[in-house]
Scaffold this motif. Structure first.
Motif, PDB file in Angstrom:
ATOM      1  N   ASN A 548       0.865  -1.176   0.000  1.00  0.00           N
ATOM      2  CA  ASN A 548       0.000   0.000   0.000  1.00  0.00           C
ATOM      3  C   ASN A 548       0.901   1.226   0.000  1.00  0.00           C
ATOM      4  O   ASN A 548       1.659   1.450   0.942  1.00  0.00           O
ATOM      5  CB  ASN A 548      -0.884  -0.053   1.265  1.00  0.00           C
ATOM      6  CG  ASN A 548      -1.781   1.150   1.376  1.00  0.00           C
ATOM      7  OD1 ASN A 548      -1.567   2.163   0.699  1.00  0.00           O
ATOM      8  ND2 ASN A 548      -2.780   1.053   2.235  1.00  0.00           N
ATOM      9  N   ASP A 752      -8.946   0.157   5.853  1.00  0.00           N
ATOM     10  CA  ASP A 752      -8.779  -0.553   4.583  1.00  0.00           C
ATOM     11  C   ASP A 752      -9.550  -1.854   4.550  1.00  0.00           C
ATOM     12  O   ASP A 752      -9.262  -2.738   3.782  1.00  0.00           O
ATOM     13  CB  ASP A 752      -7.300  -0.832   4.321  1.00  0.00           C
ATOM     14  CG  ASP A 752      -6.620  -1.447   5.535  1.00  0.00           C
ATOM     15  OD1 ASP A 752      -5.409  -1.415   5.609  1.00  0.00           O
ATOM     16  OD2 ASP A 752      -7.342  -1.949   6.423  1.00  0.00           O
ATOM     17  N   ILE A 780       1.197  -3.121   5.055  1.00  0.00           N
ATOM     18  CA  ILE A 780       1.525  -2.173   3.983  1.00  0.00           C
ATOM     19  C   ILE A 780       2.879  -2.514   3.352  1.00  0.00           C
ATOM     20  O   ILE A 780       3.195  -2.079   2.265  1.00  0.00           O
ATOM     21  CB  ILE A 780       1.543  -0.704   4.477  1.00  0.00           C
ATOM     22  CG1 ILE A 780       2.609  -0.501   5.565  1.00  0.00           C
ATOM     23  CG2 ILE A 780       0.179  -0.241   4.942  1.00  0.00           C
ATOM     24  CD1 ILE A 780       3.060   0.934   5.631  1.00  0.00           C
TER      25      ILE A 780
END
Ligand code: AKG
Length: 853
Positions: A548, A752, A780
């Motif tokens: 991410n 998320d 991430i």
């Protein structure tokens, strides 16, 4: 099937069993004919007609899809054949070598002469038997509920996980189940233990005193008579039982199952009316200290299905008794004791009035009978004999639903098929049964059903290490002490040591060094797995994957010393850089150098540096959780929630000091290159963030050595203790691993969670851990670490905003992680003194240097 008719005893008077027919006088229909639906049952009741083919197998699967349909057909075939076999041979109602099975009590004889009673054993009723193929079973179990996974405690989550377990372990065990355990008698346990005790004990080795030696083996408050014999296996710790016993890996809940078949069952504190040395379960809410039932049992709960399958397949189940069981007939010899092998001889759904309320709920009842009913049980109080004349429990069949039920209550027979309209209705009047006056009949309680298959030993032998290296899962498990039968956890890296304070069994663990080939094979598999993953994430970087981009910034690949290096900058929720993460990829040249990773790895493989697992939560409690990896701290003591002792650097083996030098080098270059690579597109917390960080930084005075065997790992945690300096560096040796970072909850990061995730979590809703997991952010960043690689995390705020987890993918890995533990931030003078002494680098460390190659 004609043999069935001969098993029918007596006739059924119209007035007594008006709602029942004699199913056994009709030939069975095809085993694949589905059972009656609720509507059909209702219609048939209205017409008062009996149904032909009553021996229809009792497989009820809701409109299965094609593969499931096939599984259902297989299940049906299996169950049918069992029914046929029993019908023909009646083998379970005639105890071998005894007439006791036929010696019905006078009352029973009277009953037999006036009612239609079958002595055939009932295998299944309308139970939701679902036998899946092995693949389906595994997938179902994986997807739905895993109670056999040893938790990977971390410093900051361990306590909460354990709290959750305390709340569920004894009070929410086998959801929707009531256990009825037939308390009959013994086997010669001493003889059994003796056969399994191979003389493999080694020298009396003194291990560190904090070993979980168990002074108090039981916490049972009430003094009762001693048992007539010791239990076959005992432990103070639930973890000991779960690690040592292949048939009881129920870290949570009461029922351990594998492939959707129950293997082990715990009975402990919660008992309801009707339980007999039994335990109840789920569908309750906690109210004060007792549990109040709040909903009906769920038929497709995985525990119910697993027990149903064990019942259908007549498989053995080991029962473990907790010392808090109010009906324990003797003084419990340990917190947890294995009772014996049992099998399920009846399962039915019972109506129960919730404690302290007028509400009525249904619960599953399971009748466990000892597999060998003709030997005395160890838990009978010393000097007492169990005085049971086995009899046969009458069986009746319902004319409405064609299901057979045992006559388990003194009130007389009624249908126990909970799907039938006449369930819990007296057949003569169709009035509701008065549930408050129900009592089990002596015939039901005294029926004995010997298990006809082979009964294995309860005591697993120590695993055979032949052909293994020593860190494989089979050798990593706990073990039953061959000297005293205590169920032990594997506490030490280098030793098998009995956890009972009364026993001195110690055996050196097998530890064969890895070959280069083995290591490269592991890396090859790891690389393939990671390549596939990278492809899915559309990245191609063998060092790390940014999952991410919102909060992670990547710098170009560079080289530092002999290493290929990638640097990442992590940001806070407002996108300010709060620190860097640097991964150093090693090379064959670096690994093979003198004092390099190959040599360090070999040293740690063969030297006992004191690695051990430590209590991560509620130390000393029966639900104590040990870390899922082994540790030894060197230098200043690093207090991270796990109580770890530390050895001073002056006493550290050279390998530790050599590693420390490498990590000091990596720290220096990582922090200075972060200044150069700083992403100008993002603001840092200060203008000269990394310069300031370098200026504050101190030499490492602590090194934590971690050892991971197969499937060991470390769950999400941070290195954010207040005494720690801003930089942490680690050297990875042996098997490869991934290190994943995710934003912490409630820190202001954007959520998320996707709908898919929510659905997945809904399925697992019962699990406290999953409930928490639901709220967590996704990873991430995923970093790949291989043998010889190093990593440096720089920036205190990284630890405040992010957490990381490490999962090795192989069978042997060491991580040497160095930090600065600041004595100035310690509260106790004794801690300060200890840190200054132990963290001092000894003069001989000057012999070791590292230049980055
Ligand atoms: O195993 C590792 O590489 C690092 C372990 C870790 O996360 C730590 O020590 O904080």
């Amino acid at each position: 099937m004609s043999a069935m008719a001969t098993e029918t005893v007596g006739t059924m008077p119209e007035e007594v069993f008006s709602a029942c027919s004699s199913p056994l006088s009709s030939p069975p229909s095809s085993p694949l004919i589905p059972p009656l639906s609720q509507d059909e049952a209702t219609q048939n009741h209205d017409s008062q007609e009996s149904i032909a083919g009553p021996m229809t197998p009792t497989v009820s699967l809701p409109a299965p899809s094609r593969p499931k349909r096939q599984a259902a057909v297989r299940a049906a075939e299996k169950i049918t054949s069992i029914i046929d076999e029993f019908g023909t041979h009646n083998r379970h109602t005639k105890p071998r070598g005894t007439k006791r099975g036929r010696d019905a009590s006078p009352d029973l004889k009277k009953l037999n002469s006036t009612t239609e009673i079958h002595t055939k054993r009932i295998r299944t009723q309308d139970l939701p038997v679902t036998q899946l193929s092995p693949d389906e079973s595994d997938a179902a179990v994986d997807a739905e509920f895993d109670n056999d996974k040893e938790p990977a405690y971390t410093a900051d989550t361990g306590l909460t996980l354990l709290d959750a377990q305390i709340n569920t372990a004894n009070t929410q065990p086998a959801s929707d189940l009531q256990g009825v355990l037939v308390n009959n008698i013994l086997m010669n346990l001493r003889a059994k233990a003796a056969t399994n005790s191979v003389a493999i004990e080694q020298a009396d080795v003194d291990l560190p005193p904090t070993v979980a030696t168990v002074a108090d083996e039981t916490s049972a408050p009430i003094a009762r008579a001693a048992p007539r014999a010791p239990p076959p296996i005992r432990s103070k710790f639930r973890g000991g039982m779960c690690e040592a016993l292949p048939y009881f890996k129920a870290y949570k809940g009461s029922c351990y199952f594998a492939g959707l078949v129950a293997k082990g069952f715990l009975i402990d504190i919660e008992v309801e009316k009707g339980d007999m040395f039994g335990e109840n379960g789920g569908g309750r809410v906690k109210e004060g200290t007792s549990m109040v039932r709040s909903k009906d049992a769920v038929d497709d709960a995985i525990n119910v299905r697993s027990l149903t399958n064990a019942y259908a397949g007549d498989s053995l189940i080991a029962i473990v008794a907790g010392d808090q069981h109010p009906l324990y007939p003797c003084q419990p010899p340990a917190v947890y004791s294995v009772l014996d092998w049992f099998h399920i001889t009846y399962m039915w759904k019972e109506k129960l009035r919730a404690r302290g309320s007028q509400r009525v709920f249904t619960v599953w009842r399971v009748r466990f009978e000892k597999a060998n009913p003709f030997t005395p049980s160890w838990w009978i109080p010393l000097g007492e004999e169990e005085n049971v004349t086995p009899v046969t429990c009458p069986v009746g069949a319902c004319s409405t639903c064609n299901t057979q039920s045992k006559q388990i209550f003194t009130v007389g027979w009624f249908c126990l098929n909970h799907l039938c309209r006449n369930y819990y209705k007296l057949p003569s009047t169709l009035d509701d049964v008065d549930i408050d006056t129900l009592a089990y009949s002596q015939e039901f309680l005294n029926e004995r059903t010997p298990y006809e298959g082979d009964i294995p030993s309860l005591i697993p032998t120590l695993p055979n290490a032949e052909g293994m290296h020593g860190t494989e899962l089979a050798l990593r498990q706990g073990f039953v002490c061959p000297k005293c039968n205590y169920a032990c956890r594997r506490v030490y890296w280098s030793w098998l040591a009995c956890e009972s304070s009364n026993c001195r069994f110690r055996q050196q663990a097998v530890m064969i060094p890895y070959s280069k080939l083995l290591l490269s094979n592991e890396e090859e598999i790891f690389t393939k797995n990671m390549q596939a993953k990278r492809l899915r994430n559309k990245v191609n970087d063998s060092l790390a994957t940014i999952l991410n981009q919102t909060y992670a910034v990547l710098s170009p690949v560079t080289t530092l010393g002999g290493y290929t290096v990638r640097q990442f900058f992590l940001t806070n929720p407002t996108h300010q850089v709060i620190g860097s993460f640097t991964i150093f990829r090693s090379s064959e040249q670096i690994n093979t150098k003198a004092d390099g990773p190959d040599e360090l790895f070999r040293t740690l493989e063969v030297e006992d540096i004191g690695l051990r697992r430590n209590p991560a939560a509620i130390a000393g409690h029966k639900l104590e959780g040990l870390t899922r990896h082994f540790q030894q701290n060197f230098g200043a003591r690093y207090k991270f929630g796990v109580s770890v002792q530390s050895k001073g650097f002056a006493d550290a083996p050279p390998a530790i000091l050599k590693a420390l030098k490498r990590l000091d080098w990596a720290k220096g270059v990582a922090v200075s290159s972060a200044t150069a690579n700083f992403p100008i597109s993002r603001h840092g917390l200060g203008d000269n963030f990394f310069e300031d960080l370098a200026a504050q930084d101190q030499n490492f005075n602590e090194l934590l050595a971690l050892g991971y065997m197969e499937e060991d790992r470390i769950n999400y945690h941070d290195d954010g203790e207040k005494e720690l300096g801003p930089v942490v560096a680690a050297l990875s040796l042996g098997s490869p691993c991934t290190m994943r970072f995710r934003p912490k909850r409630n820190k202001g990061f954007e959520t998320d969670e996707t709908p898919k995730d929510s659905q997945k979590h809904k399925k697992n809703d019962r699990d406290e851990e999953d409930k928490k997991e639901k709220k967590n952010h996704k990873d991430i960043l995923e970093v790949e670490m291989r043998h010889g690689d190093m990593m440096v995390m720089a920036g205190t705020e990284i630890q405040r905003f992010y957490e990381h987890a490490v999962t090795p993918q192989g069978k042997r890995r060491f991580a040497l992680t160095a930090r600065f533990v600041d004595p100035a931030k310690m509260e106790l003078q004794s801690d300060i003194d200890d840190a200054l002494i132990k963290g001092a680098i000894p003069p001989h460390a000057a012999n070791f240097t590292y230049d980055g190659y």
